[in-house]
Design a protein around this motif. Structure first.
Motif, PDB file in Angstrom:
ATOM      1  N   LEU A 114      37.654  49.388  36.576  1.00 50.45           N
ATOM      2  CA  LEU A 114      37.390  48.818  37.895  1.00 50.45           C
ATOM      3  C   LEU A 114      38.624  48.172  38.514  1.00 50.45           C
ATOM      4  CD1 LEU A 114      33.876  47.200  37.332  1.00 50.45           C
ATOM      5  CD2 LEU A 114      34.410  49.347  38.507  1.00 50.45           C
ATOM      6  N   ARG A 115      39.779  48.512  37.998  1.00 53.69           N
ATOM      7  CA  ARG A 115      41.000  47.898  38.521  1.00 53.69           C
ATOM      8  C   ARG A 115      41.238  48.241  39.991  1.00 53.69           C
ATOM      9  NH1 ARG A 115      45.142  48.388  33.285  1.00 53.69           N
ATOM     10  NH2 ARG A 115      44.229  46.600  32.178  1.00 53.69           N
ATOM     11  N   TRP A 116      40.763  49.374  40.420  1.00 52.42           N
ATOM     12  CA  TRP A 116      40.922  49.741  41.827  1.00 52.42           C
ATOM     13  C   TRP A 116      40.210  48.736  42.733  1.00 52.42           C
ATOM     14  CZ3 TRP A 116      36.716  50.801  44.914  1.00 52.42           C
ATOM     15  CH2 TRP A 116      35.495  51.036  44.251  1.00 52.42           C
ATOM     16  N   VAL A 117      39.101  48.168  42.241  1.00 47.21           N
ATOM     17  CA  VAL A 117      38.393  47.151  43.025  1.00 47.21           C
ATOM     18  C   VAL A 117      39.259  45.904  43.173  1.00 47.21           C
ATOM     19  CG1 VAL A 117      36.352  45.670  43.133  1.00 47.21           C
ATOM     20  CG2 VAL A 117      36.151  48.012  42.268  1.00 47.21           C
ATOM     21  N   SER A 118      39.900  45.497  42.072  1.00 45.19           N
ATOM     22  CA  SER A 118      40.781  44.330  42.109  1.00 45.19           C
ATOM     23  C   SER A 118      41.911  44.521  43.111  1.00 45.19           C
ATOM     24  CB  SER A 118      41.362  44.061  40.709  1.00 45.19           C
ATOM     25  OG  SER A 118      40.351  43.841  39.767  1.00 45.19           O
ATOM     26  N   VAL A 119      42.542  45.678  43.052  1.00 48.65           N
ATOM     27  CA  VAL A 119      43.670  45.960  43.947  1.00 48.65           C
ATOM     28  C   VAL A 119      43.203  46.014  45.401  1.00 48.65           C
ATOM     29  CG1 VAL A 119      45.407  47.664  44.576  1.00 48.65           C
ATOM     30  CG2 VAL A 119      44.959  47.176  42.169  1.00 48.65           C
ATOM     31  N   LEU A 120      42.078  46.656  45.646  1.00 51.99           N
ATOM     32  CA  LEU A 120      41.588  46.834  47.011  1.00 51.99           C
ATOM     33  C   LEU A 120      41.231  45.493  47.654  1.00 51.99           C
ATOM     34  CD1 LEU A 120      40.675  48.675  49.325  1.00 51.99           C
ATOM     35  CD2 LEU A 120      38.424  48.809  48.215  1.00 51.99           C
ATOM     36  N   GLY A 163      44.342  43.191  48.047  1.00 58.45           N
ATOM     37  CA  GLY A 163      45.213  43.719  49.079  1.00 58.45           C
ATOM     38  C   GLY A 163      44.661  43.498  50.481  1.00 58.45           C
ATOM     39  N   LEU A 164      43.349  43.654  50.669  1.00 54.12           N
ATOM     40  CA  LEU A 164      42.745  43.452  51.980  1.00 54.12           C
ATOM     41  C   LEU A 164      42.863  41.999  52.432  1.00 54.12           C
ATOM     42  CD1 LEU A 164      39.529  45.660  51.742  1.00 54.12           C
ATOM     43  CD2 LEU A 164      41.561  46.084  53.133  1.00 54.12           C
ATOM     44  N   VAL A 165      42.650  41.077  51.511  1.00 56.21           N
ATOM     45  CA  VAL A 165      42.762  39.654  51.864  1.00 56.21           C
ATOM     46  C   VAL A 165      44.191  39.316  52.272  1.00 56.21           C
ATOM     47  CG1 VAL A 165      42.651  37.301  50.962  1.00 56.21           C
ATOM     48  CG2 VAL A 165      40.802  38.920  50.467  1.00 56.21           C
ATOM     49  N   ILE A 166      45.161  39.781  51.497  1.00 58.33           N
ATOM     50  CA  ILE A 166      46.570  39.514  51.827  1.00 58.33           C
ATOM     51  C   ILE A 166      46.928  40.133  53.175  1.00 58.33           C
ATOM     52  CG2 ILE A 166      48.950  40.013  51.148  1.00 58.33           C
ATOM     53  CD1 ILE A 166      48.045  39.776  48.240  1.00 58.33           C
ATOM     54  N   PHE A 167      46.435  41.333  53.427  1.00 53.48           N
ATOM     55  CA  PHE A 167      46.675  42.001  54.709  1.00 53.48           C
ATOM     56  C   PHE A 167      46.126  41.159  55.857  1.00 53.48           C
ATOM     57  CE2 PHE A 167      45.253  45.130  57.963  1.00 53.48           C
ATOM     58  CZ  PHE A 167      46.505  45.622  58.315  1.00 53.48           C
ATOM     59  N   GLY A 180      40.398  46.677  65.691  1.00 46.34           N
ATOM     60  CA  GLY A 180      39.693  45.460  66.054  1.00 46.34           C
ATOM     61  C   GLY A 180      40.550  44.224  66.061  1.00 46.34           C
ATOM     62  N   GLY A 181      41.805  44.328  65.653  1.00 43.98           N
ATOM     63  CA  GLY A 181      42.756  43.231  65.750  1.00 43.98           C
ATOM     64  C   GLY A 181      42.393  41.997  64.953  1.00 43.98           C
ATOM     65  N   PRO A 182      42.669  40.815  65.525  1.00 51.96           N
ATOM     66  CA  PRO A 182      42.474  39.545  64.813  1.00 51.96           C
ATOM     67  C   PRO A 182      41.087  39.348  64.229  1.00 51.96           C
ATOM     68  CG  PRO A 182      43.744  39.193  66.812  1.00 51.96           C
ATOM     69  CD  PRO A 182      43.293  40.625  66.845  1.00 51.96           C
ATOM     70  N   ALA A 183      40.053  39.856  64.913  1.00 52.81           N
ATOM     71  CA  ALA A 183      38.688  39.689  64.397  1.00 52.81           C
ATOM     72  C   ALA A 183      38.533  40.361  63.041  1.00 52.81           C
ATOM     73  CB  ALA A 183      37.680  40.264  65.390  1.00 52.81           C
ATOM     74  N   VAL A 184      39.137  41.532  62.876  1.00 57.96           N
ATOM     75  CA  VAL A 184      39.071  42.236  61.593  1.00 57.96           C
ATOM     76  C   VAL A 184      39.877  41.499  60.540  1.00 57.96           C
ATOM     77  CG1 VAL A 184      39.714  44.358  60.386  1.00 57.96           C
ATOM     78  CG2 VAL A 184      38.632  44.482  62.623  1.00 57.96           C
ATOM     79  N   PHE A 185      41.067  41.029  60.906  1.00 59.62           N
ATOM     80  CA  PHE A 185      41.884  40.262  59.969  1.00 59.62           C
ATOM     81  C   PHE A 185      41.125  39.035  59.467  1.00 59.62           C
ATOM     82  CE2 PHE A 185      45.744  41.982  62.449  1.00 59.62           C
ATOM     83  CZ  PHE A 185      45.833  43.081  61.605  1.00 59.62           C
ATOM     84  N   GLU A 186      40.448  38.352  60.395  1.00 61.85           N
ATOM     85  CA  GLU A 186      39.692  37.146  60.037  1.00 61.85           C
ATOM     86  C   GLU A 186      38.575  37.476  59.057  1.00 61.85           C
ATOM     87  OE1 GLU A 186      38.986  33.248  59.810  1.00 61.85           O
ATOM     88  OE2 GLU A 186      40.455  34.014  61.251  1.00 61.85           O
ATOM     89  N   SER A 187      37.879  38.567  59.289  1.00 64.45           N
ATOM     90  CA  SER A 187      36.784  38.954  58.392  1.00 64.45           C
ATOM     91  C   SER A 187      37.294  39.271  56.990  1.00 64.45           C
ATOM     92  CB  SER A 187      36.025  40.154  58.974  1.00 64.45           C
ATOM     93  OG  SER A 187      36.858  41.297  59.030  1.00 64.45           O
TER      94      SER A 187
END
Length: 245
Positions: free
Chosen positions: A171-177, A180-184, A50-57
């Motif tokens: 719940l550390r996996w939630v923190s990492v996920l 990481g998604l926001v930084i991506f 989905g490109g930029p739209a997914v990154f923005e979300s």
């Protein structure tokens, strides 16, 4: 002493190592990554995601943290003052909300102090690496167009996630996920350089970790479960047990 549980030596070593990585990213990685994103990640359907739209979300997850924190502080504060019986998770939410607000104010001051130009031009024709070849720090420039470092979005997501990391190890996996998604998303949109996100991650982790300690949420601060059987008196004498009828 509130911070007696903190391993200051380890914290100092990790911080220095992280600062060294930020410098290396600034020198060798930020520009190549920014140009790669500009040249190759403009397609509306990059790799079918989905490109930029997914990154923005993905970045919107961090954007929501600031208003949610303010609302959370107001609601929890009012509830506690009205005599509401606090639940075990109340301290966690309150710590995360207060830490996020503190981190938000702090990153704004740091942005002003560092005055770094952005990867792309997006605000009132601000100078940027891609458009003008401007790269570097211009301390106390005093304009939002020079506020790339540290990343505010990364700070806003890393702070509450750091509180969760220290307070709920399972719940550390939630923190990492989520972090990481926001930084991506930020890097995928060229909103920030890699080193901006690394600095925001450090700031959020330190502020969130401090809040977890102040609110007594870390593992080292939790009372250990007693090994003494519940039906055994404190003197060690076995309790008298009635025979079944």
């Amino acid at each position: 002493m509130l911070f007696r549980h903190v391993d200051w030596q380890r914290l100092s070593v990790l911080s220095l190592a992280w600062f060294a990585l930020i410098v290396l990213a600034y020198l060798y990685l930020d520009r190549p990554i920014a140009w790669f994103v500009h040249d190759h990640l403009r397609d509306p359907f990059i790799m079918g995601i989905g490109g930029p739209a997914v990154f923005e979300s993905l970045t919107n997850v961090a954007t929501a943290m600031e208003p949610l924190s303010i609302i959370g502080i107001a609601c929890l504060g009012a509830a506690i003052l009205s005599g509401w019986r606090r639940k075990p998770w109340t301290r966690l939410l309150l710590a995360a909300a207060i830490a996020t607000v503190v981190a938000d104010v702090t990153k704004n001051e740091l942005k002003l102090a560092f005055g770094r130009a952005w990867p792309e031009t997006w605000y009132h024709d601000n100078p940027s690496l891609i458009v003008n070849g401007v790269y570097g720090f211009f301390p106390f420039h005093g304009d939002i167009g020079w506020g790339s470092f540290p990343s505010g979005h990364t700070t806003l997501i890393a702070t509450p996630m750091a509180v969760l990391w220290f307070a709920r190890p399972h719940l550390r996996w939630v923190s990492v996920l989520l972090t990481g998604l926001v930084i991506f998303g930020l890097i995928g949109l060229n909103y920030h350089f890699l080193s901006d996100c690394m600095a925001g991650l450090w700031l959020g982790t330190v502020v969130g970790g401090a809040a977890a300690v102040l609110f007594g949420l870390t593992e080292r601060q939790q009372p250990r479960a007693s090994l003494q059987p519940a039906d055994t008196p404190a003197t060690g004498t076995p309790a008298r047990v009635s025979e079944p009828n």
